[in-house]
Design an enzyme around this catalytic site. Structure first.
Site, mmCIF file in Angstrom:
data_model
loop_
_atom_site.group_PDB
_atom_site.id
_atom_site.type_symbol
_atom_site.label_atom_id
_atom_site.label_comp_id
_atom_site.label_asym_id
_atom_site.label_seq_id
_atom_site.Cartn_x
_atom_site.Cartn_y
_atom_site.Cartn_z
ATOM 1 C CG ASP A 197 -1.894 1.147 1.217
ATOM 2 O OD1 ASP A 197 -2.306 1.564 0.119
ATOM 3 O OD2 ASP A 197 -2.251 1.640 2.313
ATOM 4 C CG ASP A 231 -1.667 5.740 1.207
ATOM 5 O OD1 ASP A 231 -2.381 5.598 0.194
ATOM 6 O OD2 ASP A 231 -1.828 5.099 2.265
ATOM 7 N N GLY A 283 30.131 5.741 -28.609
ATOM 8 C CA GLY A 283 29.524 4.818 -29.548
ATOM 9 C C GLY A 283 29.962 5.169 -30.953
ATOM 10 C CB ALA A 342 25.985 4.395 -31.485
ATOM 11 C CD GLU A 395 33.050 14.919 -31.236
ATOM 12 O OE1 GLU A 395 34.223 14.867 -31.623
ATOM 13 O OE2 GLU A 395 32.264 13.953 -31.246
#
Length: 375
Positions: free
Chosen positions: A98, A100, A184, A188, A208
């Site tokens: 529960d 709340d 990457g 990517a 960059e």
């Protein structure tokens, strides 16, 4: 920049393994609503309003950028995910979990889905005692009194006792890391992910500045002629940008995310430069590399070549449209070799080939969970 709200929750359980239920709720809340700042002790009390097994209760202090009703809906979904089955009757009943909302900043809210402050909180010691433990000086928005005074004025005579158990607070990204670098291959999604993380966690972002490099379009037209000036200009710009922006880590505890790490300069230079050019370039790189702050976490996004080419075509930069699969494979091999040789760099490789983290929130959350769980 998103606004962070401070929210206090009450969580209770009286079915099954109650401590596990509470911990599962904590973990899901941390995953979905930003960060948990404080967790109270666990308190045991008899069921309130009906006869049944004792409850275990806690209170949490949360930071979230979600608005009140959106936040409430997330909590309701978490209850369902944890197996909560609500009954049609309005009376009290057993429940495995529960959750709340007690307080949401200092707002007073009356809506169809939500009432804040919680209308029953001042009548219940199993709410007030754990709440005061983590928020005794907070002022109740309606009573205009500190919660510690509200507890003294509470007429609830139910017995409540602290149990000898400790729940684990998931450490949020902003506490775990000061600086994350996301790398990457071309296409990517490293810039997209960096922006999304920056937006969610109010991080300073370092992007960059490839669009400002005048040699980049020329390089794709005549690689042999423009490779060396391109790589040298990128190296100089990356060094100055990272040196300036990461200097803040010495002064503040800011959270910073970048969409590149300076070592990418060497990876690309290995591919594009002639041997004599590379030897000269490497001398300059080694001098600069020693001065750059290393990231607390280096994330490499792996994307298969077919998806990379698809992404490159989709974003429509004219000078990228003739990039070949073989060139992308050489870049990936360079990153792979770099990652395998960096023993002192905390590295996380994430395969995003089957993910659409920009348009699918579940995919994005899956990435964030991997970042949170990394050591």
């Amino acid at each position: 920049m998103k606004i962070n709200h401070v929210v206090y929750l009450s969580i209770g359980s009286n079915q099954g393994n109650k401590l596990v239920n509470l911990q599962n709720a904590i973990d899901l809340i941390a995953d979905q609503v930003n960060s948990i700042n404080k967790i109270s002790s666990v308190y045991k009390t008899a069921s309130w309003g009906f006869d049944s097994d004792d409850f275990f209760n806690i209170c949490l202090k949360i930071s979230t950028h979600h608005l009140p009703e959106q936040f409430m809906q997330i909590l309701l979904n978490i209850e369902i995910e944890l197996g909560r089955k609500r009954k049609d009757s309005s009376g009290y009943a057993d429940r495995n979990i529960d959750i709340d909302i007690l307080l949401f900043d200092d707002e007073i809210i009356f809506s169809k889905l939500l009432t804040v402050p919680h209308p029953k909180m001042l009548e219940r010691k199993f709410v007030l005692i754990p709440l005061v433990e983590i928020a005794q000086s907070i002022i109740h928005p309606i009573e205009k009194k500190p919660l510690s005074i509200c507890l003294l004025n509470c007429n609830d005579s139910a017995e409540i006792s602290k149990i000898d158990a400790q729940l684990i607070r998931p450490v949020p990204i902003t506490e775990k890391y000061n600086y994350i670098a996301i790398e990457g291959n071309i296409g990517a999604g490293k810039t997209s992910l960096s922006k999304m993380i920056s937006n969610e966690f109010n991080a300073k972002i370092i992007l960059e500045r490839f669009a400002e490099n005048p040699f980049l379009p020329k390089f794709y037209e005549d690689k042999e002629r423009f490779a060396f000036p391109l790589e040298m200009s990128f190296l100089a710009d990356r060094y100055h940008q990272l040196s300036d922006d990461l200097a803040q880590l010495d002064l503040f505890t800011n959270f910073i995310v970048s969409d590149y790490y300076i070592f990418k300069s060497l990876i690309f230079a290995q591919i594009t430069l002639q041997k004599d050019e590379y030897l000269l370039y490497r001398k300059m790189f080694d001098l600069m590399y020693k001065e750059i702050t290393k990231p607390d976490l280096y994330v490499y996004l792996y994307q298969n070549t077919a998806r990379l080419l698809e992404n490159i075509k989709k974003r429509g930069r004219d000078y990228e449209q003739n990039i070949e699969a073989g060139y992308l494979q050489k870049i990936h091999d360079g990153y792979k070799n770099f990652i395998s040789t960096q023993q002192n760099l905390n590295t996380l490789v994430i395969d995003v080939s089957e993910l659409d983290f920009v348009d699918n929130i579940e995919d994005y959350n899956a990435i964030i969970r991997q970042i949170k769980k990394s050591s």
